[in-house]
Scaffold this motif. Sequence first.
Motif, PDB file in Angstrom:
ATOM      1  N   PRO A 153      -9.927   4.354  -9.952  1.00 46.21           N
ATOM      2  CA  PRO A 153      -9.855   4.856  -8.570  1.00 46.21           C
ATOM      3  C   PRO A 153     -10.829   6.000  -8.345  1.00 46.21           C
ATOM      4  CG  PRO A 153      -7.964   5.605  -9.849  1.00 46.21           C
ATOM      5  CD  PRO A 153      -8.704   4.634 -10.716  1.00 46.21           C
ATOM      6  N   GLN A 154     -11.125   6.251  -7.059  1.00 47.07           N
ATOM      7  CA  GLN A 154     -11.977   7.379  -6.689  1.00 47.07           C
ATOM      8  C   GLN A 154     -11.195   8.692  -6.806  1.00 47.07           C
ATOM      9  OE1 GLN A 154     -15.262   6.932  -5.963  1.00 47.07           O
ATOM     10  NE2 GLN A 154     -14.902   4.751  -6.405  1.00 47.07           N
ATOM     11  N   ALA A 155     -11.904   9.815  -6.662  1.00 49.49           N
ATOM     12  CA  ALA A 155     -11.275  11.127  -6.857  1.00 49.49           C
ATOM     13  C   ALA A 155     -10.156  11.368  -5.851  1.00 49.49           C
ATOM     14  CB  ALA A 155     -12.335  12.231  -6.755  1.00 49.49           C
ATOM     15  N   HIS A 156     -10.390  11.037  -4.568  1.00 44.74           N
ATOM     16  CA  HIS A 156      -9.350  11.275  -3.569  1.00 44.74           C
ATOM     17  C   HIS A 156      -8.152  10.350  -3.788  1.00 44.74           C
ATOM     18  CE1 HIS A 156     -11.592   7.883  -1.840  1.00 44.74           C
ATOM     19  NE2 HIS A 156     -10.503   7.596  -1.170  1.00 44.74           N
ATOM     20  N   GLU A 157      -8.422   9.153  -4.321  1.00 41.62           N
ATOM     21  CA  GLU A 157      -7.322   8.247  -4.640  1.00 41.62           C
ATOM     22  C   GLU A 157      -6.531   8.759  -5.838  1.00 41.62           C
ATOM     23  OE1 GLU A 157      -9.443   4.088  -3.095  1.00 41.62           O
ATOM     24  OE2 GLU A 157      -9.558   4.695  -5.203  1.00 41.62           O
TER      25      GLU A 157
ATOM     26  N   SER B 220       0.814  -1.220   0.000  1.00 44.48           N
ATOM     27  CA  SER B 220       0.000   0.000   0.000  1.00 44.48           C
ATOM     28  C   SER B 220       0.845   1.267   0.000  1.00 44.48           C
ATOM     29  CB  SER B 220      -0.931   0.008   1.216  1.00 44.48           C
ATOM     30  OG  SER B 220      -0.197   0.153   2.418  1.00 44.48           O
ATOM     31  N   THR B 221       2.136   1.157   0.310  1.00 44.67           N
ATOM     32  CA  THR B 221       2.999   2.334   0.225  1.00 44.67           C
ATOM     33  C   THR B 221       3.262   2.730  -1.219  1.00 44.67           C
ATOM     34  OG1 THR B 221       5.032   1.006   0.284  1.00 44.67           O
ATOM     35  CG2 THR B 221       4.130   1.722   2.399  1.00 44.67           C
ATOM     36  N   VAL B 222       3.029   1.803  -2.137  1.00 45.76           N
ATOM     37  CA  VAL B 222       3.235   2.082  -3.562  1.00 45.76           C
ATOM     38  C   VAL B 222       1.901   2.203  -4.298  1.00 45.76           C
ATOM     39  CG1 VAL B 222       4.243   1.213  -5.716  1.00 45.76           C
ATOM     40  CG2 VAL B 222       5.458   0.899  -3.543  1.00 45.76           C
ATOM     41  N   ILE B 223       0.987   1.282  -4.025  1.00 42.48           N
ATOM     42  CA  ILE B 223      -0.291   1.234  -4.727  1.00 42.48           C
ATOM     43  C   ILE B 223      -1.326   2.032  -3.949  1.00 42.48           C
ATOM     44  CG2 ILE B 223      -2.084  -0.250  -5.672  1.00 42.48           C
ATOM     45  CD1 ILE B 223       0.635  -0.555  -7.001  1.00 42.48           C
ATOM     46  N   VAL B 224      -1.950   2.992  -4.600  1.00 40.41           N
ATOM     47  CA  VAL B 224      -2.999   3.797  -3.984  1.00 40.41           C
ATOM     48  C   VAL B 224      -4.348   3.164  -4.296  1.00 40.41           C
ATOM     49  CG1 VAL B 224      -4.081   6.059  -3.879  1.00 40.41           C
ATOM     50  CG2 VAL B 224      -1.613   5.871  -4.229  1.00 40.41           C
ATOM     51  N   GLY B 225      -5.131   2.935  -3.244  1.00 40.39           N
ATOM     52  CA  GLY B 225      -6.414   2.275  -3.467  1.00 40.39           C
ATOM     53  C   GLY B 225      -6.198   0.831  -3.899  1.00 40.39           C
ATOM     54  N   GLN B 226      -7.164   0.288  -4.636  1.00 39.79           N
ATOM     55  CA  GLN B 226      -7.085  -1.076  -5.162  1.00 39.79           C
ATOM     56  C   GLN B 226      -6.767  -2.082  -4.049  1.00 39.79           C
ATOM     57  OE1 GLN B 226      -8.357  -0.901  -7.790  1.00 39.79           O
ATOM     58  NE2 GLN B 226      -7.496   0.566  -9.240  1.00 39.79           N
ATOM     59  N   GLU B 227      -7.249  -1.796  -2.818  1.00 37.34           N
ATOM     60  CA  GLU B 227      -6.984  -2.714  -1.712  1.00 37.34           C
ATOM     61  C   GLU B 227      -7.555  -4.098  -1.985  1.00 37.34           C
ATOM     62  OE1 GLU B 227      -8.382   0.235  -1.300  1.00 37.34           O
ATOM     63  OE2 GLU B 227      -7.090   1.452  -0.002  1.00 37.34           O
ATOM     64  N   ARG B 228      -8.724  -4.127  -2.599  1.00 36.63           N
ATOM     65  CA  ARG B 228      -9.357  -5.418  -2.860  1.00 36.63           C
ATOM     66  C   ARG B 228      -8.541  -6.262  -3.823  1.00 36.63           C
ATOM     67  NH1 ARG B 228     -13.128  -6.935  -6.773  1.00 36.63           N
ATOM     68  NH2 ARG B 228     -14.345  -8.792  -6.243  1.00 36.63           N
ATOM     69  N   MET B 229      -8.025  -5.637  -4.883  1.00 40.89           N
ATOM     70  CA  MET B 229      -7.218  -6.367  -5.849  1.00 40.89           C
ATOM     71  C   MET B 229      -5.953  -6.914  -5.200  1.00 40.89           C
ATOM     72  SD  MET B 229      -5.438  -5.017  -9.401  1.00 40.89           S
ATOM     73  CE  MET B 229      -4.503  -3.737  -8.562  1.00 40.89           C
ATOM     74  N   VAL B 230      -5.279  -6.102  -4.400  1.00 38.62           N
ATOM     75  CA  VAL B 230      -4.047  -6.544  -3.759  1.00 38.62           C
ATOM     76  C   VAL B 230      -4.337  -7.641  -2.748  1.00 38.62           C
ATOM     77  CG1 VAL B 230      -2.111  -5.822  -2.321  1.00 38.62           C
ATOM     78  CG2 VAL B 230      -2.941  -4.319  -4.135  1.00 38.62           C
TER      79      VAL B 230
ATOM     80  N   PRO C 181      -7.069  -0.252 -18.924  1.00 42.33           N
ATOM     81  CA  PRO C 181      -5.632   0.062 -18.803  1.00 42.33           C
ATOM     82  C   PRO C 181      -5.369   1.192 -17.821  1.00 42.33           C
ATOM     83  CG  PRO C 181      -6.309  -0.088 -21.111  1.00 42.33           C
ATOM     84  CD  PRO C 181      -7.556  -0.083 -20.304  1.00 42.33           C
ATOM     85  N   GLY C 182      -4.162   1.162 -17.230  1.00 42.72           N
ATOM     86  CA  GLY C 182      -3.703   2.265 -16.416  1.00 42.72           C
ATOM     87  C   GLY C 182      -4.152   2.278 -14.973  1.00 42.72           C
ATOM     88  N   ILE C 183      -4.627   1.139 -14.438  1.00 44.91           N
ATOM     89  CA  ILE C 183      -5.116   1.129 -13.057  1.00 44.91           C
ATOM     90  C   ILE C 183      -4.174   0.348 -12.147  1.00 44.91           C
ATOM     91  CG2 ILE C 183      -7.535   1.505 -13.628  1.00 44.91           C
ATOM     92  CD1 ILE C 183      -7.969  -1.485 -13.506  1.00 44.91           C
ATOM     93  N   ALA C 184      -2.913   0.226 -12.537  1.00 50.45           N
ATOM     94  CA  ALA C 184      -1.832  -0.325 -11.701  1.00 50.45           C
ATOM     95  C   ALA C 184      -1.923  -1.827 -11.515  1.00 50.45           C
ATOM     96  CB  ALA C 184      -1.801   0.379 -10.341  1.00 50.45           C
ATOM     97  N   LYS C 185      -2.456  -2.539 -12.474  1.00 50.78           N
ATOM     98  CA  LYS C 185      -2.498  -3.998 -12.364  1.00 50.78           C
ATOM     99  C   LYS C 185      -1.087  -4.573 -12.369  1.00 50.78           C
ATOM    100  CE  LYS C 185      -5.107  -4.671 -16.026  1.00 50.78           C
ATOM    101  NZ  LYS C 185      -5.337  -3.294 -16.489  1.00 50.78           N
ATOM    102  N   THR C 186      -0.294  -4.179 -13.357  1.00 49.15           N
ATOM    103  CA  THR C 186       1.073  -4.687 -13.456  1.00 49.15           C
ATOM    104  C   THR C 186       1.922  -4.214 -12.288  1.00 49.15           C
ATOM    105  OG1 THR C 186       0.912  -4.722 -15.873  1.00 49.15           O
ATOM    106  CG2 THR C 186       3.126  -4.761 -14.913  1.00 49.15           C
ATOM    107  N   LEU C 187       1.790  -2.951 -11.901  1.00 51.05           N
ATOM    108  CA  LEU C 187       2.572  -2.419 -10.791  1.00 51.05           C
ATOM    109  C   LEU C 187       2.235  -3.137  -9.488  1.00 51.05           C
ATOM    110  CD1 LEU C 187       4.573  -0.325  -9.729  1.00 51.05           C
ATOM    111  CD2 LEU C 187       2.645   1.265  -9.453  1.00 51.05           C
ATOM    112  N   ALA C 188       0.972  -3.469  -9.296  1.00 55.50           N
ATOM    113  CA  ALA C 188       0.572  -4.162  -8.071  1.00 55.50           C
ATOM    114  C   ALA C 188       1.207  -5.541  -7.986  1.00 55.50           C
ATOM    115  CB  ALA C 188      -0.949  -4.269  -8.000  1.00 55.50           C
ATOM    116  N   VAL C 189       1.224  -6.266  -9.109  1.00 64.53           N
ATOM    117  CA  VAL C 189       1.799  -7.613  -9.102  1.00 64.53           C
ATOM    118  C   VAL C 189       3.303  -7.562  -8.893  1.00 64.53           C
ATOM    119  CG1 VAL C 189       2.108  -9.719 -10.444  1.00 64.53           C
ATOM    120  CG2 VAL C 189      -0.053  -8.479 -10.568  1.00 64.53           C
ATOM    121  N   SER C 190       3.993  -6.681  -9.594  1.00 65.99           N
ATOM    122  CA  SER C 190       5.446  -6.589  -9.442  1.00 65.99           C
ATOM    123  C   SER C 190       5.828  -6.125  -8.033  1.00 65.99           C
ATOM    124  CB  SER C 190       6.024  -5.628 -10.482  1.00 65.99           C
ATOM    125  OG  SER C 190       5.488  -4.321 -10.338  1.00 65.99           O
TER     126      SER C 190
END
Length: 355
Positions: free
Chosen positions: A194-198, A35-45, A64-73
């Motif tokens: 992601p939501q607006a605040h995210e 979570s220090t790298v990925i904003v939101g997407q708690e459910r996916m992680v 595209p662009g919602i940090a799927k690859t970044l979350a896995v890496s």
Amino acid sequence: MAETSPGNGSASAPVPESTPGEPTRLLRAALHEVSTVIVGQERMVERTLIALVAKGHCLIEGVPGIAKTLAVSTLAKVTGGSFSRVQFTPDLVPSDIIGTRIYHPSTERFDVELGPVFANFVLADEINRAPAKVQSALLEVMAEGQVSLGGTTYTLPSPFIVIATQNPVESEGVYPLPEAQRDRFLMKVNVGHPQAHEEMEILRRMSSTPPTAHQVLDPVTLGELQSDAERVHVHQLIADYVVRLVMATREPEKHQMPDLRQALEVGASPRATLGLVASARALALLRGRDYVLPDDVRVLAHDVIAHRLVLTFDALADGITSEQVVDRILSTVPAPRVIWDEPPTGETASFASQR
């Protein structure tokens, strides 16, 4: 009459706070580090980590662009596992992912070059762009945990997980995953924007020096966590509840849902039953318990069951989704009633059937 596990009693009370043990502390530390790298997407992680602990594979669907690859890496870095990414394209061949034998004239012998699937975390990016031969080759890798090349079998590293992504908004140059391929995935996670605040937090973090995660686990410890999850207790009434949920997708008329017969062509396979129990055990461990509750099953039912359902053409024409079918089943099939006990040594849970 109530059956008990792991204790006995009849006092009803809210769900008590569990004291985290070492396995729970490690899993939560891994999620916090991601979570220090990925904003939101708690459910996916969280679902990806649960699939890893449950020894399953995960299919992630999102634009595209919602940090799927970044979350896995990032998860691979946090858990200390090796990571490889395969960008699937229509011209891909099986040897591109599993490896091949190469002849060297200087030595007059064949050498084996292992493919990118020999890693702890394998990201199959845009898997629905791969042709049928490549999908079939990946099927053996996911099911057997091994690759056969030149008459020799090579075992994949442990732990091993395939995390596949697919883009739902494209229709050209894609090969929809067949039912047998989808069934090999323990979970399918649908991810939105992601939501607006995210979005604002993403802008703040990524517009300067992007944060990096630190390793908190290693493959050996991860294997021990998988063993811990397998020892999480599943009461007979919880197991019966899981079976009834899955059977309701095959014989809805026997579970007071005759109208679903017109919507369901094929129900969930026995892999859904096994996968729902395994993932519920991993979730219970993450929540600091050594036993599974009905809520653990209900929380994961959509991720484990929905992608295994095959809807009829009439249901698709009416706009009915697999998630709506699972919602109907969860609201109709009764879950065991939980009765909380608070002995001096700590809380336990009893279960009473509501059938």
